[in-house]
Design an enzyme around this catalytic site. Structure first.
Site, PDB file in Angstrom:
ATOM      1  CE  LYS A 276      -1.632   1.514   4.094  1.00  0.00           C
ATOM      2  NZ  LYS A 276      -1.430   2.893   4.562  1.00  0.00           N
ATOM      3  CG  ASN A 277       2.285   2.745   3.543  1.00  0.00           C
ATOM      4  OD1 ASN A 277       1.143   3.115   3.274  1.00  0.00           O
ATOM      5  ND2 ASN A 277       2.699   2.491   4.774  1.00  0.00           N
TER       6      ASN A 277
ATOM      7  CB  CYS B  55      -3.464  11.555  12.253  1.00  0.00           C
ATOM      8  SG  CYS B  55      -3.163   9.845  11.898  1.00  0.00           S
TER       9      CYS B  55
ATOM     10  NE  ARG C 206       0.868  10.369  10.216  1.00  0.00           N
ATOM     11  CZ  ARG C 206       0.374   9.422   9.431  1.00  0.00           C
ATOM     12  NH1 ARG C 206      -0.789   8.891   9.683  1.00  0.00           N
ATOM     13  NH2 ARG C 206       1.048   8.983   8.387  1.00  0.00           N
TER      14      ARG C 206
ATOM     15  CG  ASP D  19       3.515   1.450   9.369  1.00  0.00           C
ATOM     16  OD1 ASP D  19       3.166   2.317  10.188  1.00  0.00           O
ATOM     17  OD2 ASP D  19       3.697   1.694   8.161  1.00  0.00           O
TER      18      ASP D  19
ATOM     19  NE  ARG E 230      -7.177   4.447   5.755  1.00  0.00           N
ATOM     20  CZ  ARG E 230      -6.779   5.614   6.215  1.00  0.00           C
ATOM     21  NH1 ARG E 230      -7.297   6.076   7.336  1.00  0.00           N
ATOM     22  NH2 ARG E 230      -5.878   6.335   5.593  1.00  0.00           N
TER      23      ARG E 230
END
Ligand code: EPZ
Length: 436
Positions: A22-23, A131, A136, A321, A413
């Site tokens: 995803k990233n 967030c 952030r 993560d 997500r």
């Protein structure tokens, strides 16, 4: 809103395919703004964040085709395997405003700022706002572009950037590592006049993947994979075909799922070279990760799980993560471990939920002291971000009784078909659609 129900206690056995990252996919899609020609991205994961970005890019005039079919239904269509090849063409940028309603859904939207200013000389991008995992800010993105000659004002919650004569090369030194700022400025620098140097650049594999795609588009970038990137701006970039690298965070999550359930999993497509710190920490915890022809095999080396101390750090350190998932694992390890979070100030939202499942965790000074317990107990739980949610799924896989994970949209997500992948390996997991 969907929920996921898990009855714990079954070891996971079999293989799990690891999707595109995803990233990496998000900045790669944004890179299509840099050229009027077509960018073809293969191995695009089927995730809600990809759909959100697709929506934003179409506002800017990007035409998206997925597996030969255009249109939203291809991104969100219920069930089924989604298309994996995305073609993005932007002959003309029709709108340089990234509206609040889309940016607030996903912070990575701010990555359009650099490419829009570089190609169009202007952009108006909503500030992302707060967030769940921390404040952030995006000050490094803004300062970097200012150093490249953009004039930036904050007006009514929007970043308004102007560089009517284009961006120019600059020497940018980040005070700390930022993945997003490195990506934004690397893309902008590819179309700037002159040479840009980014010192203390992020070195995440997703940055190298983006750099390789930019090279294929005609950019000139030296120092890929190091903390010092040198980018020689080009008057224009062209189309390219690029394969998105496998998702190291998805792989790490399922590696921990194998370990927590005392299972034996092959993670097909996973790459050991992107998971160095994770493999070494899990090795210390008594989890063996060995390469196979198709990916990585994960199981406990001798049936035990040992407590280990872990501190998150920018790549090549242990990823933030995977901190929440590691905490679930340590909740049932033998002994006490200290998990320190150094990237985001508020990334412990999973702790109160794990406590409700019977974990023994104390928080203080940016760290969690986790004492392994004999067993966790199922409970209704919810989390406010993606990785926290996946840590609750891991806890549910080993807990006695039923765990109900609420707010599954967080998982959607970033984890493609999570419940299908887990149940194919023997987990008792099901999605309850539209639960009240
Ligand atoms: C990326 O976010 C990832 N997102 C995050 O993944 C990941 O947790 C993070 O990098 C760190 O690895 C994507 O790639 C889309 P940063 P990013 O800029 O780029 C501070 C997930 O679960 N900072 O490296 O936003 C910031 O507040 C997500 O998949 C500033 O102060 O992260 C943080 O404390 C969540 N000013 C630190 O730097 C800035 O201008 C690192 O953030 C920029 C960042």
């Amino acid at each position: 809103m969907d929920r996921i129900a898990i009855r714990g206690g079954r070891p996971l056995m079999g293989s799990i395919p690891i999707g595109g990252a995803k990233n990496a996919a998000l900045p790669l899609m944004v890179a299509s703004l840099l050229t009027a020609e077509t960018l073809v991205l293969r191995n695009i994961p089927h995730l809600a964040d990809i759909s959100t970005l697709a929506e934003l890019l179409s506002v800017h005039g990007v035409r998206l085709v997925l597996n030969g079919h255009g249109g939203e239904e291809n991104f969100d269509g219920g069930g089924g395997v989604a298309g994996r090849v995305m073609e993005l063409s932007t002959p003309v940028i029709t709108d340089t405003t990234a509206p609040y309603d889309l940016v607030r859904k996903m912070r990575a939207s701010v990555l359009v700022l650099g490419p829009l200013v570089a190609r169009m000389g202007q952009a108006r991008v909503s500030l992302p706002g707060g967030c769940a995992i921390g404040a952030r800010p995006v000050d490094l993105h803004i300062k970097g572009l200012e150093q490249m000659g953009a004039v930036i004002d904050l007006v009514d919650g929007y970043i308004v950037a102007n560089a009517p004569h284009g961006l120019k090369g600059a020497e940018i030194r980040f005070p700390f590592v930022s993945v997003g700022a490195t990506e934004n400025l690397m893309m902008a620098a590819s179309l700037a006049h002159g040479t840009t140097m980014i010192e203390n650049a992020a070195r995440e594999p997703e940055i190298s993947d983006l750099a390789k795609c930019l090279l294929a588009m005609g950019a000139k970038i030296d120092g890929i994979g190091t903390g010092r990137l040198v980018i020689e701006g080009q008057p224009r970039l062209h189309g390219a075909v690029h394969d998105v690298l496998p998702d190291r965070i998805e792989a790490g999550t399922y590696a921990m799922a194998a370990a927590i359930t005392n299972g034996d999993l092959e993670l097909t497509g996973a790459r050991a070279e992107d998971l160095g710190a994770v493999i070494s920490v899990l090795g210390e915890a008594g989890v063996s990760i060995e390469p196979t022809n198709r990916g990585l095999r994960v199981r406990r080396a001798n049936g035990h799980l040992n407590a280990v101390d872990v501190s998150t750090a920018p790549y090549p350190g242990f990823p933030t993560d995977l901190q929440a998932q590691m905490m679930s694992l340590m909740s049932v390890a033998e002994g006490a471990s200290r998990l320190t979070e150094t990237i985001f100030e508020n990334r412990f939202m999973h702790v109160p939920e794990l406590l409700r499942m019977g974990a023994d965790i104390r928080l203080g000074g940016g760290a969690a002291l986790v004492r392994g317990v004999d067993h966790l107990k199922g409970a209704p739980v919810m989390a406010t971000d993606l990785r926290a949610s996946s840590s609750l799924v891991l806890a549910g896989l080993v807990a006695q009784g039923e765990t109900l994970v609420n707010r599954v949209y967080h998982l959607d997500r970033g984890y493609e078909r999570l419940e299908e992948k887990l149940s194919a390996c023997g987990a008792d997991v099901r999605r309850i659609k539209n639960a009240a």
